[in-house]
Structure formats: C-alpha cells, structure tokens
Design an enzyme around this catalytic site. Structure first.
Site, PDB file in Angstrom:
ATOM      1  N   TRP A  77       0.837  -1.261   0.016  1.00 56.24           N
ATOM      2  CA  TRP A  77       0.749   0.179   0.224  1.00 56.24           C
ATOM      3  C   TRP A  77       1.147   1.364  -0.582  1.00 56.24           C
ATOM      4  O   TRP A  77       0.474   2.517  -0.677  1.00 56.24           O
ATOM      5  CB  TRP A  77      -0.780  -0.635   1.459  1.00 56.24           C
ATOM      6  CG  TRP A  77      -1.994   1.457   2.181  1.00 56.24           C
ATOM      7  CD1 TRP A  77      -3.068   1.615   0.638  1.00 56.24           C
ATOM      8  CD2 TRP A  77      -1.870   2.809   1.996  1.00 56.24           C
ATOM      9  NE1 TRP A  77      -3.166   2.552   1.302  1.00 56.24           N
ATOM     10  CE2 TRP A  77      -2.505   3.463   2.534  1.00 56.24           C
ATOM     11  CE3 TRP A  77      -0.727   2.681   2.842  1.00 56.24           C
ATOM     12  CZ2 TRP A  77      -2.781   4.629   2.508  1.00 56.24           C
ATOM     13  CZ3 TRP A  77      -0.148   4.688   3.789  1.00 56.24           C
ATOM     14  CH2 TRP A  77      -1.528   4.936   3.382  1.00 56.24           C
ATOM     15  N   HIS A  78       1.755   0.983   0.754  1.00 58.19           N
ATOM     16  CA  HIS A  78       2.743   1.872   1.045  1.00 58.19           C
ATOM     17  C   HIS A  78       3.193   2.611  -0.862  1.00 58.19           C
ATOM     18  O   HIS A  78       3.924   3.789  -0.178  1.00 58.19           O
ATOM     19  CB  HIS A  78       3.942   2.313   1.927  1.00 58.19           C
ATOM     20  CG  HIS A  78       3.388   2.174   3.244  1.00 58.19           C
ATOM     21  ND1 HIS A  78       3.401   1.350   3.911  1.00 58.19           N
ATOM     22  CD2 HIS A  78       3.362   3.311   4.264  1.00 58.19           C
ATOM     23  CE1 HIS A  78       2.346   1.174   4.729  1.00 58.19           C
ATOM     24  NE2 HIS A  78       3.005   3.477   5.059  1.00 58.19           N
ATOM     25  N   GLY A  79       3.708   1.683  -1.206  1.00 60.33           N
ATOM     26  CA  GLY A  79       4.542   2.178  -2.718  1.00 60.33           C
ATOM     27  C   GLY A  79       4.510   1.120  -3.576  1.00 60.33           C
ATOM     28  O   GLY A  79       4.801  -0.181  -2.589  1.00 60.33           O
ATOM     29  N   PHE A 102       1.972   8.215  -1.047  1.00 60.35           N
ATOM     30  CA  PHE A 102       1.488   6.481  -0.592  1.00 60.35           C
ATOM     31  C   PHE A 102       0.362   6.537  -1.187  1.00 60.35           C
ATOM     32  O   PHE A 102      -0.602   6.331  -0.871  1.00 60.35           O
ATOM     33  CB  PHE A 102       2.114   6.585   0.721  1.00 60.35           C
ATOM     34  CG  PHE A 102       3.489   6.505   1.097  1.00 60.35           C
ATOM     35  CD1 PHE A 102       4.106   6.026   0.067  1.00 60.35           C
ATOM     36  CD2 PHE A 102       3.286   6.513   2.397  1.00 60.35           C
ATOM     37  CE1 PHE A 102       5.645   6.031   1.101  1.00 60.35           C
ATOM     38  CE2 PHE A 102       4.879   6.742   2.908  1.00 60.35           C
ATOM     39  CZ  PHE A 102       6.057   6.476   2.180  1.00 60.35           C
TER      40      PHE A 102
END
Lengths: 327, 473
Positions: free
Chosen positions: B326-328, B473
């Site tokens: 989800w962060h990248g 993000f």
C-alpha cells in the site's frame, strides 16, 4: 475532546513573544546593514522562466552561472537594451548547455539568449549539468506552486530574517552582533539577480578557492569540445530559425583564478575554437576596452554588488553593438 | 497545497473566516466540501473529476448495498464485491500497473525471450490510496449494518474530501466522522485553541525536526551507503526513523489541528510509537488509522486469529505484505511489510510459548529497545533506493562498513542524537498517557513559550517547503 486550557492567554502571549523576537531580529539585522533576500530555488527559476511566455516582446534571456547571476543587473541591462524584458536564468556553478537546449525546444521562446561562458562549460565531468538537470526536472505541475512561489518571494523580499543563508549553526552568532560580519553577504532579488557585498565579507582565500576549484576540473579533449560545440550550435540554430538570437559572452576571472583559467583552459584551445566552430555572435569581456574598466571580479570570479550597474550599462551597449552587427 | 506553505495559511484563514460567517449548517458543509475540492485541485484540477466521480458512484452503490430489503442478499453481496473491486481496480491501475507489468516482463524473460513492456506511467492521483480505503470502509460498514447509508451526498462527499485529512490521512471511518456532521457545529474557543496549537506543533515537527535537522543526514547516508562508516549508518538510519515519524506524525497533527479549528474531531494517528514494547504494540501506536483499517477490513475478514496458529500467521503475513505494498509499488515496501509480518508472527509465537509474563522495568526497556531495533531495520528497506543500498547499510550497521572516514559532520551527528534521545525520553515518559493530557498539565506560560519557540523557528526556516513523505503513498 481534551479539557480546558487557557488558550486565549497562551496564544496571545505566545504571539506577542514571537512578534517581539522576530521584530528585534529584523531591527538588528537592518541596523547592521543587511537587506532582504529571496530563496533562489527551482520554483523561483521556473517563475522567471514563465515570463518568457508572458512577455509581450521578445525577451533577453541570460543563461550561465554565478558570474552572470552576480554580475548582471537585469534592470540596468533592460534600460540599455530598449526596455526589452530581461529574464535571469543563470544557475550558480553550472553549465548553460541544458538551458539552451530547453530554450531551443520551447517554441514560445523567440527572444535573445545571452549565453555566459566560463571554464565550467569546458569541464568534461557532468557536474556542471547536475543542478540545471534537477531544476528542469522540477517543472511545477501542481497548480498551487506558482502561487506559493509568488507569495513566498514577496514575503522574503520584505523581511531580512527570512534570509535563506540563515542556518541553525549561525544561532550562536545571533547574540553577538559583533560577529555578524559577512553574515548575509549575498542578496538575491525576486528577478534572481544576486548582489554580493564583498565589502563585508572580503575573504582573501576566495580567489585561491576558485583557482583550486578550477584545478579539480577535467578539461575537455578535442572530441568532447566538438560534441559540446555541436550541441550548442544545434540548439542555437533552432532558436535562430524561430527568429531568435544567441550570443556567447565569455566572463573571465581575475588574479589567481584567471591564471588557473589560462593554464587549464587556454583561450585559443577552448573559447576561440567554440567561437570559430559554432559561428555564433560572441563577446570576450577582455576584448571590450569599455567593459574592462568596470569588470573587475572581487573574489577572482564575481563582481561586487556595487559594480553590477556600471558593468551592466557597458555590457548592454556592447551587446547592442554585437547584435546590431549580426543583423 | 501543503500545510507548510504560505498558500495554505491564506487558504485556511479564508476557509475559517467563511466557516465562522456562514450561519447555515448545510451551507457550511457545502463550503467545506468546495474547500476540499479546491485544496485537491491545487495539485491537479483534472483529477477533481475523478474524486467527484468516485464519490458519486460509491455513494449510490452504498445506498443499494446498505439497504437490506432493497435487493436479495446475494445481489447486495455481489454489488459490494463489485464496488470494492472497482475501487481497488482504479487504485491498482494508477499505482501498480507499471510495477505489475515490469514484474510480468521479468518473469516472462526467465522462461524465454525478453519481453519489452513500455511503461504506461499514469500520473498518480494524489491521495488515491487514502480515498480508496475510506470508500471501501464505508461500503463494507453499510453492508455489515455497522453504519446506516442515509447520509446526504454532501456529508458523504465531505467524509471523503474533508481537506484536513484528504491527501495523507488520518484514514477516517464512517462511524467516527459522519455522525459529527448530523448536528450543526462550530468550533468552540477551546477547540480553536487546541487546533491552532496542534497545527503549530505539527508544522514544527515537519519543518524543523523532519526537514531541517533529520532529512539531510538521512538523505546523505542513504544516498551514498558505500561511503558510510558504522557510526554514519546508525546516524542515518536513526535520522530516517525519526524523520519519517516527525514528517507523518507532523502531518497528522496538522490535520487533526485544522479539523479542530472547524469543530470536527479526527482520531489520533500516532501514540508515541518508539516507546512500543513489541511489534503488535508498535502497530497500535504507529499510523493507527491504517493499522486499524487493515485489521478490520483485511486481517479479520481473512479469519484473523480464529483458525489456529498457522492460519493466523498466514493472515498476519498477508496483511502486512499488502500493508507494505500500500505504501508504494516497489519490492522494498513489500520486504518492509514482510519483515513486520514476520516479526509479528514471531512475537505471537513467543507469547503463546511463554504465556503472560510480566517484566520488570529493565525487561520492558530491553524489549522496547529490541522492538525499536527491529523497526529501525525495517526502515532501512523502506528508505533504501534498492536492495544493494539496504544490504550495504545493514552490513555497516552490523559493524562491517565499506568506509573508514566519517561521512557526516560531527555537528550533524550531534543534532540527530539530540533529537533522537530527547524524543525517545519524551515518548517513554508519556507512553501510557496522551499528548493532550501532558498539555493540560503544563502551565499556560510554558505553552506560550513553546508556541513562541515553534512560531519563531518556523518563521525563520519554513517556507522553502518540502512535500510530506506520505503524499507519495
């Protein structure tokens, strides 16, 4: 919901203290003779660049490095060049190669480009292109950024304590005004011109420092110089094909820096060859007697702020003659 | 625009003024919604239409999904699945399509000829990850009956696009946010005071601590790991650990403060995470709105801890791997998530083997230190540009550096250590408490002094803004 805190009293006293501290700093800095200065980052560069599209008449654009940025006073140059808008796009410690290519690709640009040439242009290492590449990559896509740049620049051009040279390590000096000598010796205006005050920061080692930096450079070989000339020529012809003009101006150093320049980047091998093979209008500041009288780099490389107006007046006349003879 | 910009000061002052002047509650909500869209459009006006379209579609679908008698259960379930898939598909296209194609090409090349896939490079709409999670939370909650879908379109729009939390959270939940919109409200003097104080604190954390002191050494070390000594590596990693904390906690604090100024409460997103004892404790303190979202909408639907240790371990790993992703769209985030998943599994196994053991102060501090060490190792993967950088730094951290000459100046190391040690001390001191409780206990004059120090610092150094890390993000 957190409980009650005496916020009115707290925030009012906090605000009063803040205004008091900042006001005192501002007053003391002004008393010491310092003036406001703006942050010269990618945002400001692009804000100036956007003036190309906004200009009613073909602008004069300056590309190069610190010698042009500290040396030329845009307002004086504008007066000397029939009031055409002058846009300062020189970038400290860099080669103008990427900038001329950017302008060549920009169909909105059909003005006059003054290309400052100095030894860093002939440095084979790519270091000179690093900052322009970073700035060009930061072209603002967010709509609010130009607005932010305008607001921020306005605030910075009013307040001395917002000087971008202000760093935490200077805090100990804050309480001792006697140590403020040379605290903010550079002053950047919203038009990106920089005025240096070597009167308060005359550092005798500086001249040697620029000379030492020249010694770390890697002079281009013939093949690399040919490639550079080719890239400049191609970009210049693109601009010329739209009715624009390109002129190269060599800004030499002085003292030990000039000696190092002549040793590592001899004029005949570099400047003269670039001029000959590109066929572009050109000016070497040592060749113009009127310029020589007012062009005396203080630290071996840059003019003092007090010299920029007389120099820009003479430079405007020389550029006018040069461009007229080319038409 | 971002909180640490002068444009935001002007924008926020205007919104606050209009909010105080407009007497009608519905009209004020419309003004706040318009402010959210303006705030969003300040980045890229075209994507406001994506936000509006997504809001409309989700609102309509939620009304069907959330009304039990309206459709047969199977139809409602299918619509829910379709709606969640649609939201995830939009997210995946913008955020993960190139990562997916790139990895397909690599896999393909292993078995045969090289596959050249041109990247699609879609421009990532700001805040898409946050908006998607909020929309999914709403759809699932109304389907489960945890929230009734009778909210007005304006209320739902504001739930998604309320500007303080719009671009980087905290991720709001329907039952926390929407009931607040039902009754007219205006910020009280206390709320305004808290709001302005939290805005100041958040800006100070971002501008001075994260950007001013911690970001330069972190970037320097992570940018040239092969030149870092062991001391440099530790300083760089610690600097990043606290940079990302002050950056993101600073943003969340600003968001909570800005919302308070408008009379709206947003839940706390951080609670002294570096004083955590154990990794499950860490995730109850770090990015609380994301970890609780993952727990409620991913971990528990997967089965949570209901079906034995093995499946619990699988669920934890899946949750943390997806949380990392989800962060990248990069493998380093997946590794970071996987590492945390693994540490959570180990912690859970140890707890089940050892049972409920109570530790003395020394034991708690030791466990806290081990947790902090694990978190810092995780940050190496999170921040490193590639695996080579991560392993070079880990080797240097372990005492085998690639360089002998110090990379960082002594002044820089001292500044980092001062921030790190003082923050750790404060976090351990307040670990069972809250920031609000500490502020309430403080004498008013000390708060006035603190405000003044923060305002002077931000006035001196703020303005040449750096974007908040969590925007990406």
């Amino acid at each position: 919901m957190p409980r009650h805190v005496a916020w009115s009293k707290t925030l009012a006293v906090g605000l009063a203290l803040t205004i008091g501290v900042l006001g005192l700093m501002e007053w003391q800095f002004r008393l010491a003779g310092f003036g406001p200065s703006v942050h010269d980052g990618a945002d400001l560069w692009w804000a100036n660049y956007r003036q190309i599209a906004a200009s009613d008449e073909p602008p004069i654009v300056i590309a190069g490095s610190s010698r042009a940025q500290l040396g030329i006073d845009p307002a004086t140059l504008r007066r000397g060049l029939d009031d055409r808008p002058v846009i300062q796009l020189a970038i400290n410690g860099s080669s103008p190669l990427l900038i001329i290519e950017q302008l060549a690709d920009d169909r909105l640009f059909h003005g006059t480009l003054l290309l400052e040439i100095q030894p860093i242009v002939f440095d084979a290492r790519p270091a000179g292109d690093a900052t322009p590449a970073a700035i060009l990559a930061q072209r603002q896509t967010a709509v609010w950024r130009p607005c932010e740049t305008a607001v921020r620049t306005s605030v910075q051009s009013l307040l001395v304590f917002r000087n971008p040279l202000w760093e935490p390590k200077l805090y100990p000096r804050l309480l001792r005004p006697a140590t403020w000598h040379g605290l903010f010796y550079l002053q950047t205006a919203p038009d990106r011109s920089i005025k240096a005050d070597y009167g308060t920061d005359r550092d005798l080692d500086k001249e040697d420092r620029w000379a030492r930096i020249l010694e770390t450079m890697q002079p281009m070989n013939a093949e690399e110089l040919a490639r550079l000339t080719d890239r400049i020529s191609r970009a210049a012809h693109q601009i010329q094909s739209r009715g624009g003009q390109v002129a190269m101006i060599y800004f030499p150093g002085s003292g030990a820096t000039l000696s190092a320049e002549e040793r590592f980047f001899p004029r005949a091998a570099y400047w003269d060859r670039l001029v000959r093979e590109s066929g572009l209008p050109h000016l070497h500041l040592h060749d113009v007697p009127a310029v020589q009288a007012v062009y005396r780099p203080c630290d071996g490389s840059h003019l003092d702020g007090k010299q920029t107006r007389p120099f820009s007046e003479v430079l405007a006349a020389a550029v006018k003659d040069l461009l007229r003879s080319e038409l | 625009m971002i909180f640490n910009s002068l444009t935001f000061v002007v924008f926020f002052a205007a919104v606050l003024l209009i909010d105080r002047c407009v007497p009608n509650w519905t009209l004020r909500k419309v003004v706040l919604l318009a402010a959210g869209y303006l705030f969003y459009a300040a980045w890229n006006p075209a994507y406001v239409w994506l936000l509006i379209g997504s809001t409309l579609i989700n609102w309509c679908l939620a009304r069907i999904v959330g009304t039990p008698g309206s459709q047969p259960q199977a139809v409602r379930t299918s619509i829910l699945v379709g709606a969640v898939t649609l939201n995830l598909a939009v997210l995946c296209y913008f955020k993960y399509i190139d990562f997916f194609l790139q990895n397909v090409a690599v896999l393909w090349s292993w078995g045969g000829p090289t596959l050249d896939v041109a990247p699609l490079s879609p421009v990532l709409p700001l805040a898409i990850s946050f908006c998607t999670f909020e929309a999914i939370a709403y759809l699932v909650d109304v389907y489960r009956g945890d929230h009734t879908p009778n909210d007005s379109l304006v209320d739902f729009g504001l739930y998604i696009s309320f500007f303080p939390h719009l671009v980087a959270g905290p991720i709001v939940r329907p039952n926390d946010f929407l009931p607040q919109l039902r009754e007219p409200k205006r910020a009280t003097g206390d709320q305004l005071g808290w709001g302005l104080f939290l805005l100041t604190l958040g800006l100070f954390e971002k501008v001075i601590l994260a950007d001013g002191i911690l970001a330069p050494p972190a970037s320097y070390v992570f940018g040239q790991p092969h030149l870092a000594t062991t001391d440099d590596a530790w300083t760089g990693v610690l600097a990043f650990a606290f940079q990302i904390y002050f950056d993101f906690a600073g943003y969340s604090t600003c968001a909570i403060g800005a919302a308070w100024c408008l009379g709206i409460e947003l839940k706390r997103n951080f609670r002294f995470p570096y004083a955590a004892i154990g990794f499950s404790d860490f995730w109850r303190r770090w990015h609380i709105s994301l970890s609780s979202w993952l727990r409620d909408y991913l971990y528990r639907p997967l089965g949570g801890s209901r079906y034995g240790e093995l499946l619990t371990a699988r669920n934890l790993m899946l949750t943390m791997l997806l949380g990392g992703l989800w962060h990248g769209a990069a493998w380093n985030f997946v590794i970071w998530g996987g590492l945390h998943g693994m540490l959570l599994v180990i912690e859970r196994s140890l707890r089940s083997v050892l049972g409920e053991v109570s530790f003395g102060i020394a034991g708690r501090v030791l466990l806290g230190a081990l947790t902090f060490l694990g978190v810092c190792i995780g940050w190496v993967f999170f921040r490193a540009a590639d695996l080579e950088t991560a392993f070079t730094l880990l080797t240097a951290l372990a005492g085998w550096p690639a360089a002998e000459t110090p990379l960082l100046a002594r002044r820089s190391v001292q500044a980092v250590l001062t921030v790190v040690l003082s923050t750790l001390a404060v976090q351990w001191w307040l670990r069972e408490s809250t920031l609000e409780a500490a502020i309430e206990r403080a004498p008013w004059w000390s708060l006035a002094m603190a405000c003044s120090v923060m305002w002077v610092s931000v006035a001196l150094y703020g303005g040449d803004e750096a974007t908040f890390l969590y925007f990406q993000f």
